[in-house]
Design an enzyme around this catalytic site. Structure first.
Site, short mmCIF file in Angstrom:
data_model
loop_
_atom_site.label_atom_id
_atom_site.label_comp_id
_atom_site.label_asym_id
_atom_site.label_seq_id
_atom_site.Cartn_x
_atom_site.Cartn_y
_atom_site.Cartn_z
N ILE A 34 0.83 -1.21 0.00
CA ILE A 34 0.00 0.00 0.00
C ILE A 34 0.87 1.26 0.00
O ILE A 34 0.57 2.23 -0.70
CB ILE A 34 -0.93 0.01 1.24
CG1 ILE A 34 -2.01 -1.07 1.10
CG2 ILE A 34 -1.59 1.37 1.44
CD1 ILE A 34 -2.94 -1.18 2.31
N ASP A 80 16.45 0.30 9.05
CA ASP A 80 15.48 -0.44 9.88
C ASP A 80 14.90 0.60 10.84
O ASP A 80 15.65 1.26 11.57
CB ASP A 80 16.23 -1.55 10.65
CG ASP A 80 15.28 -2.45 11.43
OD1 ASP A 80 14.26 -1.95 11.95
OD2 ASP A 80 15.56 -3.66 11.52
N LYS A 140 10.93 11.40 15.35
CA LYS A 140 12.07 12.09 15.98
C LYS A 140 13.10 12.51 14.93
O LYS A 140 13.66 13.60 15.00
CB LYS A 140 12.74 11.18 17.02
CG LYS A 140 11.91 10.96 18.26
CD LYS A 140 11.96 12.13 19.22
CE LYS A 140 13.22 12.07 20.06
NZ LYS A 140 13.19 13.10 21.12
N SER A 157 -2.14 2.89 9.99
CA SER A 157 -2.56 2.01 11.07
C SER A 157 -3.46 0.91 10.49
O SER A 157 -3.21 0.43 9.38
CB SER A 157 -3.29 2.87 12.11
OG SER A 157 -3.67 2.11 13.23
N LYS A 175 -0.71 -0.90 16.87
CA LYS A 175 -1.41 0.13 16.09
C LYS A 175 -2.25 1.04 17.00
O LYS A 175 -2.42 2.23 16.68
CB LYS A 175 -2.29 -0.51 15.02
CG LYS A 175 -1.52 -1.26 13.94
CD LYS A 175 -0.56 -0.37 13.17
CE LYS A 175 -0.04 -1.05 11.90
NZ LYS A 175 0.99 -0.27 11.19
N ILE A 204 -8.08 -4.61 1.96
CA ILE A 204 -7.69 -3.99 0.68
C ILE A 204 -7.22 -5.09 -0.28
O ILE A 204 -6.28 -5.83 0.04
CB ILE A 204 -6.56 -2.94 0.89
CG1 ILE A 204 -7.00 -1.84 1.89
CG2 ILE A 204 -6.14 -2.34 -0.45
CD1 ILE A 204 -8.16 -0.97 1.45
#
Ligand code: HXC
Length: 270
Positions: A34, A80, A140, A157, A175, A204
């Site tokens: 997505i 990562d 951050k 999410s 989430k 989806i």
């Protein structure tokens, strides 16, 4: 009465093609699924982009494809999201190449089906670290640049945690944390001109969520199971991202936008 199949209009046809001209997108998890289609849609509206992920080969291939498809520039940066230093380097690469960051999609996510009883502590921790801590780390690393550009965040999410979903305890916890984090970010950074919203895709078609992670019942649910008469597609989610980053959403922050064609309400009402 049979439900009419509705074809979703593409955001490319709805918004002007240059609304993101001169803007720069930074997307974790943008090499596939997505998030890759979200990046494509935003680039099709004039933005350049950096996509971030763990597998540089796949990322580089995706970045080349996205550049070719859109005529904009997409850069691959390996990181990562659990590693703040790697993220800082990916951000530095973006600034070196494009000089700014306007939009961030926190999309990197881990997922597998496992019961609470069958899941190790490390399995649970791994997903929370990728999804929730990874979101924190990404914010951050990018926040100073979004303050400078008065930019916006989208956190990807899910709807799994809105009600209980078996075998998804780790993702549901992670989430829920992402949703809460986004709301706090919206409150703290709103006065500095930053917006933060969540997109929560439902089922989806053509995604890992359906092919590998959903139940047989969900996979075999016909179009009549969806109030809008069809399962969602990746373009539906990408269009929501274009909207949320656009000036049309300039007074929207701290929200969770569910993109599921009303499916969640059907599940609740059954
Ligand atoms: C139980 C598992 C497991 C599984 C991994 N683990 N896979 N436990 N069942 N299928 C455990 C491992 O045994 C280990 O615990 C711990 O998790 C960490 O695994 P590693 O492989 O060492 O970690 P890592 O290499 O960091 O990989 C993490 C990963 C990641 C979470 C497995 O590779 C991954 O998720 N890849 C898929 C990403 C993906 O599909 N994302 C799409 C999300 S879409 P121990 O105790 O053995 O050390 C989405 C939408 C859902 O979420 C919608 C549904 C309808």
């Amino acid at each position: 009465m049979p439900i009419k199949h509705v074809v979703a209009p593409s955001s490319v046809d709805v918004f002007k093609p240059d609304i993101f001209q001169g803007k720069v997108l930074f997307c974790t998890g943008g090499g596939s699924g997505i998030c890759k289609v979200m990046v494509e849609a935003i680039m099709r509206h004039g933005a350049n982009a950096t996509i971030v992920g763990r597998k540089l080969d796949r990322l580089t291939e995706a970045a080349n494809e996205l550049s070719q498809l859109t005529g904009q520039t997409c850069v691959a940066a390996r990181a990562d999201v659990r590693d703040p230093q790697q993220l800082k380097e990916a951000v530095a690469k973006t600034i070196e190449r494009f000089g700014r960051i306007d939009f961030v999609i926190c999309g990197a996510a881990g997922n597998f089906l496992a019961s609470i009883d069958g899941m190790s502590e490390n399995a649970f921790k791994t997903v929370v670290e990728i999804d929730t801590l990874g979101t924190f780390n990404t914010v951050k690393a990018t926040l100073p640049y979004l303050r400078a550009s008065h930019g916006a965040y989208i956190h990807v999410s899910s709807t799994l945690h809105h009600k209980g979903t078996p075998y998804q305890a780790h993702v549901s916890a992670a989430k829920a944390g992402v949703d809460a984090f986004s709301a706090v970010l919206a409150l703290e950074e709103g006065p500095k001109g930053i917006r933060s919203n969540v997109i929560a895709p439902g089922p989806i078609a053509g995604t890992e969520g359906i092919s590998r992670l959903s139940t047989q019942m969900l996979r075999s649910a016909g179009s009549s199971a969806y109030p809008l008469g069809r399962m969602g597609n990746v373009q539906d989610v990408a269009s929501a991202a274009v909207f949320l980053f656009s000036d049309a959403a300039s007074y929207i922050t701290g929200q969770v936008l569910v993109v599921d064609g009303g499916f969640e309400h059907v599940r609740v009402s059954q």
